[in-house]
Write a protein that holds these residues in place. Structure first.
Motif, short mmCIF file in Angstrom:
data_model
loop_
_atom_site.label_atom_id
_atom_site.label_comp_id
_atom_site.label_asym_id
_atom_site.label_seq_id
_atom_site.Cartn_x
_atom_site.Cartn_y
_atom_site.Cartn_z
N SER A 1 40.44 92.62 -4.02
CA SER A 1 41.71 91.91 -3.90
C SER A 1 42.84 92.83 -3.45
O SER A 1 43.94 92.80 -4.00
CB SER A 1 42.07 91.25 -5.25
OG SER A 1 43.14 90.35 -5.11
N PHE B 1 44.70 92.68 1.93
CA PHE B 1 44.59 91.42 2.64
C PHE B 1 45.73 91.15 3.63
O PHE B 1 45.57 90.33 4.54
CB PHE B 1 44.43 90.26 1.66
CG PHE B 1 42.98 90.05 1.26
CD1 PHE B 1 42.18 89.14 1.93
CD2 PHE B 1 42.41 90.81 0.26
CE1 PHE B 1 40.85 88.97 1.61
CE2 PHE B 1 41.08 90.66 -0.08
CZ PHE B 1 40.29 89.73 0.60
N LYS C 1 45.52 87.63 -0.75
CA LYS C 1 44.21 87.00 -0.70
C LYS C 1 44.34 85.50 -1.00
O LYS C 1 43.51 84.70 -0.59
CB LYS C 1 43.26 87.65 -1.72
CG LYS C 1 41.82 87.15 -1.67
CD LYS C 1 40.91 87.93 -2.60
CE LYS C 1 39.46 87.52 -2.47
NZ LYS C 1 38.56 88.34 -3.31
N ASP D 1 39.47 87.26 -9.57
CA ASP D 1 40.19 88.41 -9.00
C ASP D 1 41.33 88.84 -9.92
O ASP D 1 41.52 90.04 -10.16
CB ASP D 1 40.77 88.05 -7.64
CG ASP D 1 39.71 87.92 -6.55
OD1 ASP D 1 39.08 88.93 -6.22
OD2 ASP D 1 39.52 86.81 -6.03
#
Length: 347
Positions: free
Chosen positions: A191, A194, A70, A86
């Motif tokens: 999170s 990604f 991320k 996060d």
């Protein structure tokens, strides 16, 4: 510290004075997170915290995690004040699953070049996450590592410790068929996943895609994706303080429902999850469509709009949901615990 300066080290790509500048910028943010128990301030070789009084058999529960890829969005969007949330969330949301109240947090940042203002923005997010979790940021480390990281990139990880009375530790021992599963809404993709998200939208090759899909999502894709992870600590602690019997908690992160829900289940019991119990957020529909990802894989990768699942006795479900809603959570009756060999069934 002003006497510490090395022109030779600076010529190799490491400017120690940038570290001192960063510390000056972040110190007020860090001290704003302090809670009773913190001893000292930044500058020592270790962060110190006194264990709270009132525990007969205190058990320390610790968790560590990072932000993952991320961070690539933070680089591309030049937005660094949310990834710290996060980082905190991924740690404290784990340790609350055992019923532990987070006490303190430490972060670790490694970067190609220490830009004090950017470092301060990262720590601003970490401090905000600590405030949301009710814990103190008592230390950390910033490592300038030219040759390992490009100048404009960094990694961020963290570590948190919490405490719980041994007799009040949460596990699945009291779980039984008929328990209600309560879902707490996520704030988005949180999170995890990604690497797949970046592949689906071809973000690395086409960063401009982060400015698209605004009509469908209500805001640009990048803004949706970088939304920080929801922190559930205070809401869960309120349930415990109000005497709700929690028979299991699962933090839905990497591996989605299929990997994380079984981690809270008692052997011989099954979590039957009804996906029609809530509205699937648009971002997950878009990911599935653009990436041609089967729904089974979606629920095995992403949180799909549910960041945490709690199992509670049926006669306490309404009370629990009312308390959670009163704490600002969006909740749903996600399913039920049944007898069965499969730890989780997603319908």
């Amino acid at each position: 510290m002003s006497i510490s300066k090395s022109d030779s080290y600076a010529a190799a790509g490491v400017d120690v004075t940038a570290g001192y500048a960063s510390n000056n910028l972040i110190k007020p943010m860090v001290e704003a997170t302090y809670i009773p128990g913190v001893i000292g301030t930044l500058g020592g070789f270790g962060g110190c915290f006194q264990l709270p009084a009132g525990y007969t058999e205190p058990v320390l529960v610790s968790g560590t995690d990072g932000v993952g890829t991320k961070l690539k969005l933070a680089y591309l969007m030049d937005k660094h004040d949310t990834v710290g949330v996060d980082c905190v969330a991924m740690c404290v949301n784990d340790i609350i699953c055992g019923g532990a109240k987070p006490l303190f947090f430490l972060d670790y940042m490694a970067m190609g070049k220490n830009v004090p203002e950017r470092t301060a923005e990262i720590v601003r997010g970490v401090a905000e996450g600590c405030k949301q979790a009710g814990c103190a940021l008592i230390g950390g480390e910033t490592a300038e590592m030219p040759g390992i990281y490009p100048e404009n990139e960094y990694d961020l990880a963290g570590y948190s410790t919490g405490v719980v009375e041994k007799s009040k530790m949460l596990d699945s021992s009291a779980m039984e068929a008929g328990d209600v599963l309560i879902g707490l809404a996520s704030s988005g993709c949180h999170s995890n996943g990604f690497s797949l998200i970046r592949k689906v939208f071809d973000i690395d090759a086409d960063p401009e895609v982060l400015n698209r899909y605004a009509d469908r999502l209500g805001k640009p894709l990048g803004e949706v994706l970088i939304t920080p992870t929801k922190i559930y600590v205070k809401s869960v602690l309120r349930l415990l303080d109000e005497g709700v019997a929690i028979h299991g908690i699962s933090h839905i992160t990497g591996g989605g429902f299929y990997e994380n829900v079984p981690r809270m289940m008692k052997e011989g019991l099954c979590a039957e999850i009804d996906t029609s119990a809530y509205v699937l957020p648009e971002i997950f529909k878009l990911l599935s469509e653009v990436g041609s990802i089967p729904m089974r894989d979606m629920y095995n990768t992403f949180n799909m709009g549910i960041g945490m699942v709690l199992a509670v006795p049926a006669d306490q479900a309404d009370k629990a949901m009312d308390l959670l809603a009163g704490s600002g959570e969006t909740v749903c009756h996600l399913g039920v615990v049944t007898e069965g060999a499969d730890a989780v069934v997603v319908k």
